[in-house]
Motif scaffolding. Structure first.
Motif, PDB file in Angstrom:
ATOM      1  N   ARG A 110       0.816  -1.222   0.000  1.00 58.30           N
ATOM      2  CA  ARG A 110       0.000   0.000   0.000  1.00 58.30           C
ATOM      3  C   ARG A 110       0.850   1.273   0.000  1.00 58.30           C
ATOM      4  O   ARG A 110       0.437   2.293  -0.549  1.00 58.30           O
ATOM      5  N   ALA A 111       1.992   1.221   0.654  1.00 58.00           N
ATOM      6  CA  ALA A 111       2.877   2.393   0.716  1.00 58.00           C
ATOM      7  C   ALA A 111       4.271   1.966   0.278  1.00 58.00           C
ATOM      8  O   ALA A 111       5.214   1.947   1.083  1.00 58.00           O
ATOM      9  N   PRO A 112       4.442   1.618  -0.986  1.00 57.33           N
ATOM     10  CA  PRO A 112       5.703   1.009  -1.439  1.00 57.33           C
ATOM     11  C   PRO A 112       6.925   1.900  -1.313  1.00 57.33           C
ATOM     12  O   PRO A 112       8.017   1.423  -0.986  1.00 57.33           O
ATOM     13  N   VAL A 113       6.775   3.190  -1.566  1.00 55.80           N
ATOM     14  CA  VAL A 113       7.933   4.085  -1.511  1.00 55.80           C
ATOM     15  C   VAL A 113       8.426   4.249  -0.076  1.00 55.80           C
ATOM     16  O   VAL A 113       9.629   4.110   0.221  1.00 55.80           O
ATOM     17  N   THR A 114       7.497   4.533   0.824  1.00 60.36           N
ATOM     18  CA  THR A 114       7.868   4.758   2.220  1.00 60.36           C
ATOM     19  C   THR A 114       8.362   3.474   2.864  1.00 60.36           C
ATOM     20  O   THR A 114       9.341   3.476   3.631  1.00 60.36           O
ATOM     21  N   ALA A 115       7.708   2.351   2.559  1.00 59.16           N
ATOM     22  CA  ALA A 115       8.129   1.059   3.102  1.00 59.16           C
ATOM     23  C   ALA A 115       9.524   0.690   2.616  1.00 59.16           C
ATOM     24  O   ALA A 115      10.370   0.229   3.399  1.00 59.16           O
ATOM     25  N   ALA A 116       9.785   0.886   1.331  1.00 58.96           N
ATOM     26  CA  ALA A 116      11.099   0.542   0.774  1.00 58.96           C
ATOM     27  C   ALA A 116      12.195   1.384   1.421  1.00 58.96           C
ATOM     28  O   ALA A 116      13.310   0.897   1.668  1.00 58.96           O
ATOM     29  N   ASN A 117      11.894   2.645   1.704  1.00 62.11           N
ATOM     30  CA  ASN A 117      12.871   3.510   2.357  1.00 62.11           C
ATOM     31  C   ASN A 117      13.219   2.974   3.746  1.00 62.11           C
ATOM     32  O   ASN A 117      14.400   2.870   4.110  1.00 62.11           O
ATOM     33  N   PHE A 118      12.206   2.619   4.533  1.00 61.91           N
ATOM     34  CA  PHE A 118      12.431   2.100   5.884  1.00 61.91           C
ATOM     35  C   PHE A 118      13.228   0.799   5.831  1.00 61.91           C
ATOM     36  O   PHE A 118      14.202   0.613   6.576  1.00 61.91           O
TER      37      PHE A 118
END
Length: 230
Positions: free
Chosen positions: A64-72
């Motif tokens: 659902r939040a691929p950009v933010t999740a990938a960053n973390f």
């Protein structure tokens, strides 16, 4: 010929077969076979933050939040989150706005470049109690800092009335160790450290994230609240 005529005559004199004897037996009622619902495997990543006060387990909403999740997860996988600090508790904001904040304190070289902002109106996630959200000053400048919410803060959602229309990007939630997050929230506060609204919210001492690692899906992971329903 006489034999054939005799056989026909005898057949004509034979008693008729009762109609019911020629009917098929009534059909056997069908018994419905219960259908076992197909449960999809949970493929979302899970991360354990081992801190000075205990372990917090997080579920990451990478679909659902691929950009933010990938960053973390990039910080986790590179082991750059090891040594990050929980440094803020918003006890001074009252019971309706409780969160703790963590991130890179003091060494900018350990931060990756800023990421694009993913508003909750797009992801379908919400800032409920237990949510993992990205900290920022302006949309698109988030790097390493994140919040763990200890109360619902719906005003952080991008579509909240009176908000800035961007909100804070939710990308996961607490699924284990909520009591550890509470202990961090209730840890001692410096009366003077910080600037602006942060004064009276800085932990002293700060709580260190010793390690941050991916872990298998917990067998008892709760359903959670960050995914909007209805």
């Amino acid at each position: 010929m006489l034999t054939i005529l005799t056989a026909i005559a005898l057949a004509a004199q034979s008693p008729a077969v009762p109609p019911q004897a020629t009917q098929l037996p009534p059909p056997i009622p069908s018994v419905p076979v219960p259908v076992t619902p197909v449960v999809e495997a949970d493929t979302r990543p899970y991360v354990a933050l081992v801190t000075d006060l205990g372990t917090i387990t997080l579920r990451i909403e990478d679909k659902r939040a691929p950009v933010t999740a990938a960053n973390f997860l990039r910080y986790v996988d590179a082991k750059r989150m090891d040594g990050f600090k929980f440094y803020r508790s918003t006890k001074s904001w009252g019971p309706a706005n409780q969160l703790i904040q963590a991130g890179n304190r003091g060494d900018a070289r350990r931060s990756f470049p800023p990421i694009a902002h993913e508003p909750t109106a797009t992801t379908g996630l919400t800032n409920c109690k237990g949510a993992l959200s990205m900290a920022r000053l302006n949309p698109g400048d988030a790097t390493s800092d994140f919040f763990l919410l200890l109360s619902d803060i719906r005003g952080f959602d991008s579509d909240a009335p009176g908000g800035d229309g961007a909100g804070f990007a939710v990308f996961g939630e607490i699924v284990g160790g909520a009591e550890v997050a509470e202990a961090i929230f209730n840890a001692p506060i410096s009366p003077t450290a910080g600037e602006g609204v942060m004064v009276g919210q800085m932990l002293e001492p700060q709580v260190t994230i010793k390690t941050a690692r991916r872990v298998p899906t917990p067998a008892d992971a709760p359903e959670g609240c960050v995914v909007k329903t209805g």
